[in-house]
Design an enzyme around this catalytic site. Sequence first.
Site, PDB file in Angstrom:
ATOM      1  N   ARG A  28     -98.422 -26.036  55.018  1.00 48.23           N
ATOM      2  CA  ARG A  28     -97.380 -26.943  55.481  1.00 48.23           C
ATOM      3  C   ARG A  28     -96.890 -26.588  56.879  1.00 48.23           C
ATOM      4  O   ARG A  28     -96.712 -25.414  57.215  1.00 48.23           O
ATOM      5  CB  ARG A  28     -96.204 -26.922  54.503  1.00 48.23           C
ATOM      6  CG  ARG A  28     -95.027 -27.775  54.936  1.00 48.23           C
ATOM      7  CD  ARG A  28     -93.902 -27.723  53.929  1.00 48.23           C
ATOM      8  NE  ARG A  28     -94.205 -28.489  52.723  1.00 48.23           N
ATOM      9  CZ  ARG A  28     -93.379 -28.612  51.689  1.00 48.23           C
ATOM     10  NH1 ARG A  28     -92.203 -27.988  51.707  1.00 48.23           N
ATOM     11  NH2 ARG A  28     -93.713 -29.337  50.646  1.00 48.23           N
ATOM     12  N   GLU A  45    -104.008 -30.714  48.979  1.00 45.90           N
ATOM     13  CA  GLU A  45    -103.732 -31.772  48.015  1.00 45.90           C
ATOM     14  C   GLU A  45    -104.803 -31.825  46.924  1.00 45.90           C
ATOM     15  O   GLU A  45    -104.501 -32.043  45.748  1.00 45.90           O
ATOM     16  CB  GLU A  45    -103.627 -33.128  48.720  1.00 45.90           C
ATOM     17  CG  GLU A  45    -102.370 -33.290  49.563  1.00 45.90           C
ATOM     18  CD  GLU A  45    -101.091 -33.245  48.748  1.00 45.90           C
ATOM     19  OE1 GLU A  45    -101.145 -33.465  47.531  1.00 45.90           O
ATOM     20  OE2 GLU A  45    -100.030 -32.974  49.345  1.00 45.90           O
ATOM     21  N   LEU A  88    -110.246 -22.150  39.294  1.00 47.65           N
ATOM     22  CA  LEU A  88    -109.237 -23.137  39.655  1.00 47.65           C
ATOM     23  C   LEU A  88    -109.295 -24.367  38.754  1.00 47.65           C
ATOM     24  O   LEU A  88    -108.338 -25.129  38.662  1.00 47.65           O
ATOM     25  CB  LEU A  88    -109.407 -23.547  41.118  1.00 47.65           C
ATOM     26  CG  LEU A  88    -108.248 -24.246  41.827  1.00 47.65           C
ATOM     27  CD1 LEU A  88    -106.948 -23.451  41.693  1.00 47.65           C
ATOM     28  CD2 LEU A  88    -108.570 -24.461  43.298  1.00 47.65           C
ATOM     29  N   CYS A 203     -78.353 -30.368  38.925  1.00 42.55           N
ATOM     30  CA  CYS A 203     -77.694 -31.569  39.459  1.00 42.55           C
ATOM     31  C   CYS A 203     -76.539 -31.227  40.397  1.00 42.55           C
ATOM     32  O   CYS A 203     -76.262 -31.972  41.352  1.00 42.55           O
ATOM     33  CB  CYS A 203     -77.204 -32.444  38.320  1.00 42.55           C
ATOM     34  SG  CYS A 203     -78.532 -33.072  37.251  1.00 42.55           S
TER      35      CYS A 203
END
Length: 347
Positions: A28, A45, A88, A203
């Site tokens: 990233r 991805e 994997l 939350c």
Amino acid sequence: MRDESAYSQMAAELLAWYDRHARVLPWRVPPDGGKADPYRVWLSEVMLQQTTVAAVKEYFHRFTTRWPNVEALAAADDADVMAEWAGLGYYARARNLLKCARAVAAQGGFPKTRVKLQELPGIGPYTSAAIAAIAFDRPETVLDGNVERVMARIFDDHTPLPAAKPVLSDYAARLTPVQRPGDYAQAVMDLGATICTPRNPACGICPWRGPCAARASGTAPSLPRKTPKAAKPIRFGIAYIGRRSDGAWLLERRPPKGLLGGTLGWPGTGWAESGLVETPPLPANWRALEEEVRHTFTHFHLRLSLRVAVLPIDAPGHFVPDAQFNPRDLPTLMRKAHALAASELGA
């Protein structure tokens, strides 16, 4: 019902949260940190499909160290890539990874649109949208499991998955901004992974706690609803683990298609719910082990019985010398079998 200004405000609030709390991941680019590398976005991805971030990090590092760009991966030997992928899971991904790398290298780079990306091998609706958004900053709707959960809760939608996917995608599209869509896509996935978690969502510290309809109604922990899955059947199989008297291991390359396709493993029978027939790869004193390997695939549980034998030096077949044998090159199922049989064969 919310209007467009409300959706824009929510996107802005989430991006502000992301600027402060973005996860640091090896594939990233940080917020406002420059352009993302399409190769690294695509590779991550594909690896992350049905796999956790924690499991992928080591594989991603190894792949990008050995094959730092799509051209290098395209030129790799199939067997080397399958060996690096071993453990994997979902091995069709690895086969499609090579096909896609070669297609991209042949056309001189990754296409920038979701439609063109989806024409490449192994790239479906989610992956194409994620690459287009994250690598090329296109305002595409990205919908993975984390985003589905967030959308179901924000809109308090009780439609069970998988039937809910179209409506959840529509919700996600309403919130996707034109500005910084790549950062937004990663932000909403981070929100689901770190705050709006499957159990015990936090939350109280969520940037969307105000507009979240499920938090207001008290239904957040129960969403998204899911249609109950049918019980998985149990299949059985036999694996034959042979070691030559000089220490070499008898192995075979599995057929290119099907479960574990293209990977290195132990000879064995097919996997069936009943009617197994012993089919040793060559005559020998095959001994049955008391323990069996248990492994779960997407659609069934497997119970694998093991047979072991010490084979003569002139035994036929594909043998890998002990000095060149690395259990890490095997898929997880075959590694489990080796771990049970190794001591029986003096390894």
